[in-house]
Design a protein around this motif. Structure first.
Motif, PDB file in Angstrom:
ATOM      1  N   LEU A 136       0.897  -1.025  -0.241  1.00 46.30           N
ATOM      2  CA  LEU A 136      -0.088   0.027   0.079  1.00 46.30           C
ATOM      3  C   LEU A 136       1.003   1.376   0.104  1.00 46.30           C
ATOM      4  O   LEU A 136       0.557   2.263  -0.793  1.00 46.30           O
ATOM      5  N   VAL A 137       1.906   1.303   0.717  1.00 49.53           N
ATOM      6  CA  VAL A 137       2.772   2.401   0.848  1.00 49.53           C
ATOM      7  C   VAL A 137       3.536   2.526  -0.601  1.00 49.53           C
ATOM      8  O   VAL A 137       3.548   3.650  -1.128  1.00 49.53           O
ATOM      9  N   GLN A 138       3.980   1.496  -1.101  1.00 54.86           N
ATOM     10  CA  GLN A 138       4.669   1.536  -2.678  1.00 54.86           C
ATOM     11  C   GLN A 138       3.639   2.329  -3.478  1.00 54.86           C
ATOM     12  O   GLN A 138       3.896   3.160  -4.398  1.00 54.86           O
ATOM     13  N   CYS A 139       2.290   1.710  -3.471  1.00 56.05           N
ATOM     14  CA  CYS A 139       1.428   2.355  -4.404  1.00 56.05           C
ATOM     15  C   CYS A 139       0.989   3.735  -4.201  1.00 56.05           C
ATOM     16  O   CYS A 139       0.755   4.589  -5.041  1.00 56.05           O
ATOM     17  N   THR A 140       1.056   4.088  -2.900  1.00 56.59           N
ATOM     18  CA  THR A 140       0.718   5.596  -2.509  1.00 56.59           C
ATOM     19  C   THR A 140       1.905   6.341  -3.181  1.00 56.59           C
ATOM     20  O   THR A 140       1.544   7.446  -3.582  1.00 56.59           O
ATOM     21  N   LEU A 141       2.942   5.909  -2.918  1.00 61.35           N
ATOM     22  CA  LEU A 141       4.200   6.852  -3.429  1.00 61.35           C
ATOM     23  C   LEU A 141       3.881   7.138  -4.878  1.00 61.35           C
ATOM     24  O   LEU A 141       4.276   8.134  -5.676  1.00 61.35           O
ATOM     25  N   GLN A 142       3.644   5.941  -5.740  1.00 61.09           N
ATOM     26  CA  GLN A 142       3.592   6.008  -7.249  1.00 61.09           C
ATOM     27  C   GLN A 142       2.456   6.967  -7.653  1.00 61.09           C
ATOM     28  O   GLN A 142       2.560   7.888  -8.400  1.00 61.09           O
ATOM     29  N   VAL A 143       1.228   7.025  -6.829  1.00 65.31           N
ATOM     30  CA  VAL A 143       0.117   8.004  -7.135  1.00 65.31           C
ATOM     31  C   VAL A 143       0.628   9.210  -6.781  1.00 65.31           C
ATOM     32  O   VAL A 143       0.271  10.367  -7.769  1.00 65.31           O
ATOM     33  N   ILE A 144       1.125   9.630  -6.000  1.00 62.72           N
ATOM     34  CA  ILE A 144       1.933  10.956  -5.334  1.00 62.72           C
ATOM     35  C   ILE A 144       2.645  11.479  -6.451  1.00 62.72           C
ATOM     36  O   ILE A 144       2.467  12.590  -6.465  1.00 62.72           O
ATOM     37  N   ARG A 145       3.610  10.515  -6.843  1.00 61.37           N
ATOM     38  CA  ARG A 145       4.707  10.917  -7.764  1.00 61.37           C
ATOM     39  C   ARG A 145       4.118  11.445  -8.986  1.00 61.37           C
ATOM     40  O   ARG A 145       4.293  12.205  -9.839  1.00 61.37           O
ATOM     41  N   ASN A 146       2.905  10.509  -9.617  1.00 57.91           N
ATOM     42  CA  ASN A 146       2.137  10.882 -10.566  1.00 57.91           C
ATOM     43  C   ASN A 146       1.277  11.980 -10.609  1.00 57.91           C
ATOM     44  O   ASN A 146       1.515  12.991 -11.554  1.00 57.91           O
ATOM     45  N   ALA A 147       0.822  12.407  -9.477  1.00 60.62           N
ATOM     46  CA  ALA A 147       0.217  13.682  -9.514  1.00 60.62           C
ATOM     47  C   ALA A 147       0.968  14.922  -9.290  1.00 60.62           C
ATOM     48  O   ALA A 147       0.867  15.964  -9.825  1.00 60.62           O
ATOM     49  N   MET A 148       2.253  14.684  -8.681  1.00 58.35           N
ATOM     50  CA  MET A 148       3.212  15.930  -8.591  1.00 58.35           C
ATOM     51  C   MET A 148       3.636  16.427  -9.821  1.00 58.35           C
ATOM     52  O   MET A 148       3.842  17.592 -10.140  1.00 58.35           O
ATOM     53  N   LYS A 149       4.008  15.427 -10.886  1.00 58.55           N
ATOM     54  CA  LYS A 149       4.591  15.667 -12.140  1.00 58.55           C
ATOM     55  C   LYS A 149       3.388  16.443 -12.807  1.00 58.55           C
ATOM     56  O   LYS A 149       3.903  17.338 -13.660  1.00 58.55           O
ATOM     57  N   LEU A 150       2.188  16.070 -12.798  1.00 55.09           N
ATOM     58  CA  LEU A 150       1.302  16.928 -13.442  1.00 55.09           C
ATOM     59  C   LEU A 150       1.119  18.148 -13.222  1.00 55.09           C
ATOM     60  O   LEU A 150       0.868  19.132 -13.703  1.00 55.09           O
ATOM     61  N   VAL A 151       1.643  18.544 -11.557  1.00 54.94           N
ATOM     62  CA  VAL A 151       1.631  20.078 -11.106  1.00 54.94           C
ATOM     63  C   VAL A 151       2.921  20.505 -10.938  1.00 54.94           C
ATOM     64  O   VAL A 151       3.268  21.457 -10.248  1.00 54.94           O
TER      65      VAL A 151
END
Length: 607
Positions: A584-599
């Motif tokens: 779950l932690v690994q998946c969270t980091l992936q999503v946060i990174r994806n979102a950060m890149k967009l902004v």
């Protein structure tokens, strides 16, 4: 939540159709695509909900009654427990069954997670979107207003691409006109004799040319309270230079090309620094005459008319309403001497762009001060018969200033983009050194630069585009609260958690058996949050609004923080639960990174 939402749509559609059949309503059967499914506002009421308001008119029943009847039709739902809550049919999902596909989708898609909607499709697949932004002038460097424009244009482009669109980023460079000649004249008056260049003066090219522009204004107006030092003739000198430019004077063009290249070299450095890019550059010097043929064609067709003074005009009252004087509004398209105006160029450029790259949608990222201009532009293009006009959109944004007040470039009070980023960089580096983190973060200077850019972009994008805003440098750099550095800190913290878990010998467990153990409320809240990312991307793309993504990623970071405080990995009850939490932690980091890149917030492994 994508798979669960899609399946719940099917279940609701089947139940509604059964209800229609049993009651022998005249209403047509419904499809899953027509069913609305939303996140329930309160977890106690369920995880997902489908409103029944849309059926009230055709069924001639109250939505509350419809919800009760439809919910009763759904028995032994494999997704979870279905219940009627007011006018909604809600479902409390079976956490084990819902969590596994969400985490599996994140793990398998990686950087592409977020691209596919709840129906398993890229919502903007097949759409070609051209985005124009930045619009620099070659008489000055980029300023704070440009930074908001650039952040919006680049972020919207990334969001659209994530949603499946083919994106073509363009820029119009305003490299001709009287303002350019003012900088050129100042150079001839104060620098040419010394052979000054940006290199000889140790300046970026755009800063040097911008200095020339300020020097012209001071020369024209003179010193404050000393009218005898003014040179009003300078205005006429600049206008004469513009005439010579339009006549193709060789010396004027040589100076113009040299100073334009200085400016663009400097501006492109700024673009590279901020991560902004374009597929094609358009230059006003190449496009300002393009619209003349279009105007003549419209004149021949009777769309435009020639006024008594010889100017070509169009009545735009239908687009913008009556004037303040209560009279119809006219727009001049060609002056009485036959010369073009700004909208002439924009008409020609729009047509040329569609010829160059036939788009389904064209987004102009331009300040709200130009609302009138774009209403008129789109209206005229529609009158000319271009069928793609309805796909033109003005993404207007509000003014941005520092707390010290409004900026004026000719007076040298503009907040220079490079200087602002430099000051943020300096403050970030200072904070790193004061915390004694310079060795732990690796290259402190590189980290400070990324923190500065994260602070800047996140602050500019967290407000909805149309809002005016004040950029507060100190607030933007805070490592607490809704800021870019906070997100960077959370990303680095999660990365550290993963490292420590692996050092402790914990192994990621992605099995359904392990994931089924993630039943704690904070675990489930985080999983739901991660599952919402695709719908957030779709909404942000539809609305052309990056603030939807900034709000989401901040909420995700907060949700993770609550999860981590209440759900230990190292001290979990058994290895399978520990492995599932690590997953779950690994998946969270992936999503946060994806979102950060967009902004446009750079990810940092260490802080």
């Amino acid at each position: 939540m994508a798979d669960a939402k899609s399946e719940f749509k099917e279940i609701i559609a089947e139940a509604v159709n059964q209800f229609i059949s049993e009651k022998k309503f005249e209403a047509q059967s419904v499809t899953a695509d027509s069913i609305v499914v939303q996140n329930a506002p309160d977890p106690k009421m369920g995880d997902l909900g489908s409103p029944m308001f849309a059926f009230a008119k055709s069924f001639k029943m109250a939505p509350v009654q419809i919800a009760s009847e439809v919910a009763a039709k759904i028995k032994d739902c494999k997704l979870g427990t279905v219940l009627a809550v007011g006018s909604y049919v809600n479902i409390k999902l079976d956490k084990a069954g819902a969590a596994a596909p969400i985490l599996a989708a994140i793990a398998s898609l990686g950087d592409d997670y977020g691209s596919f909607n709840q129906d398993g499709k890229k919502p903007f697949e097949g759409r070609k979107v051209m985005v124009e932004y930045s619009s620099p002038n070659t008489n000055k460097p980029l300023h704070l207003g440009h930074l908001r424009n650039d952040a919006l244009g680049e972020s919207v482009s990334r969001i659209l691409k994530m949603a499946g669109a083919e994106v073509f980023r363009t820029i119009i460079v305003n490299n001709r006109g009287i303002h350019i000649c003012k900088s050129m004249l100042a150079y001839k008056l104060f620098h040419e004799v010394n052979g000054d260049t940006p290199q000889s003066l140790g300046m970026k090219g755009d800063h040097f040319v911008g200095q020339c522009y300020v020097e012209f204004d001071k020369y024209l107006k003179g010193e404050k309270d000393k009218p005898e030092t003014a040179h009003p003739e300078a205005q006429e000198m600049a206008e004469d230079m513009l005439v010579k430019w339009e006549q193709g004077d060789k010396q004027v063009h040589e100076l113009w090309e040299k100073m334009n290249s200085w400016t663009m070299d400097g501006i492109n450095e700024s673009y590279k620094r901020t991560g902004v890019g374009f597929e094609k550059y358009y230059y006003e010097s190449d496009t300002y005459l393009l619209g003349k043929e279009v105007i003549q064609s419209g004149l021949d067709k009777g769309i435009f008319y020639k006024a008594e003074d010889g100017a070509v005009r169009i009545d735009v009252t239908e687009a913008v309403g009556m004037g303040k004087d209560g009279k119809p509004q006219q727009k001049t398209l060609l002056r009485k001497d036959g010369t073009s105006v700004y909208i002439t160029q924009d008409l020609g450029t729009a047509i040329k762009r569609h010829e160059d790259w036939p788009f389904n949608q064209m987004v102009y990222v331009v300040a709200s001060e130009q609302n009138y201009h774009f209403k008129v532009l789109f209206y005229i293009l529609k009158k000319l018969g271009f069928d793609w006009t309805d796909k033109l959109y003005h993404l207007n944004y509000g003014m941005v200033n520092l707390p010290s007040g409004r900026m004026k470039s000719r007076e040298g009070t503009v907040v220079d983009a490079d200087n602002l980023i430099d000051s943020l960089h300096e403050e970030a580096l200072k904070a790193i050194n004061e915390r004694g983190r310079d060795e732990q973060v690796g290259n402190a200077d590189e980290v400070a630069e990324k923190v500065a850019l994260g602070a800047l972009h996140y602050y500019l994008l967290q407000a909805t585009p149309a809002k005016d805003m004040l950029f507060n440098p100190q607030e933007s750099l805070s490592f607490n609260g809704n800021t870019g550095p906070y997100l960077q800190y959370m990303g680095a913290r999660i990365n550290s958690i993963l490292d420590k878990a692996k050092e402790s010998g914990i192994v990621t467990d992605t099995s359904d058996e392990a994931v089924s153990l993630l039943s704690d409320e904070d675990e489930w809240a985080l999983i739901r949050q991660l599952g919402d990312f695709p719908s957030v991307i779709e909404k942000a793309a539809e609305n052309l609004d990056p603030s939807i993504v900034t709000a989401y990623v901040y909420d995700t970071a907060k949700s993770f923080s609550r999860f981590y405080q209440s759900c230990s990995i190292v001290n979990a009850d058994n290895p399978k639960l520990a492995g599932a939490r690590l997953y779950l932690v690994q998946c969270t980091l992936q999503v946060i990174r994806n979102a950060m890149k967009l902004v446009l917030v750079p990810y940092l492994e260490r802080m």
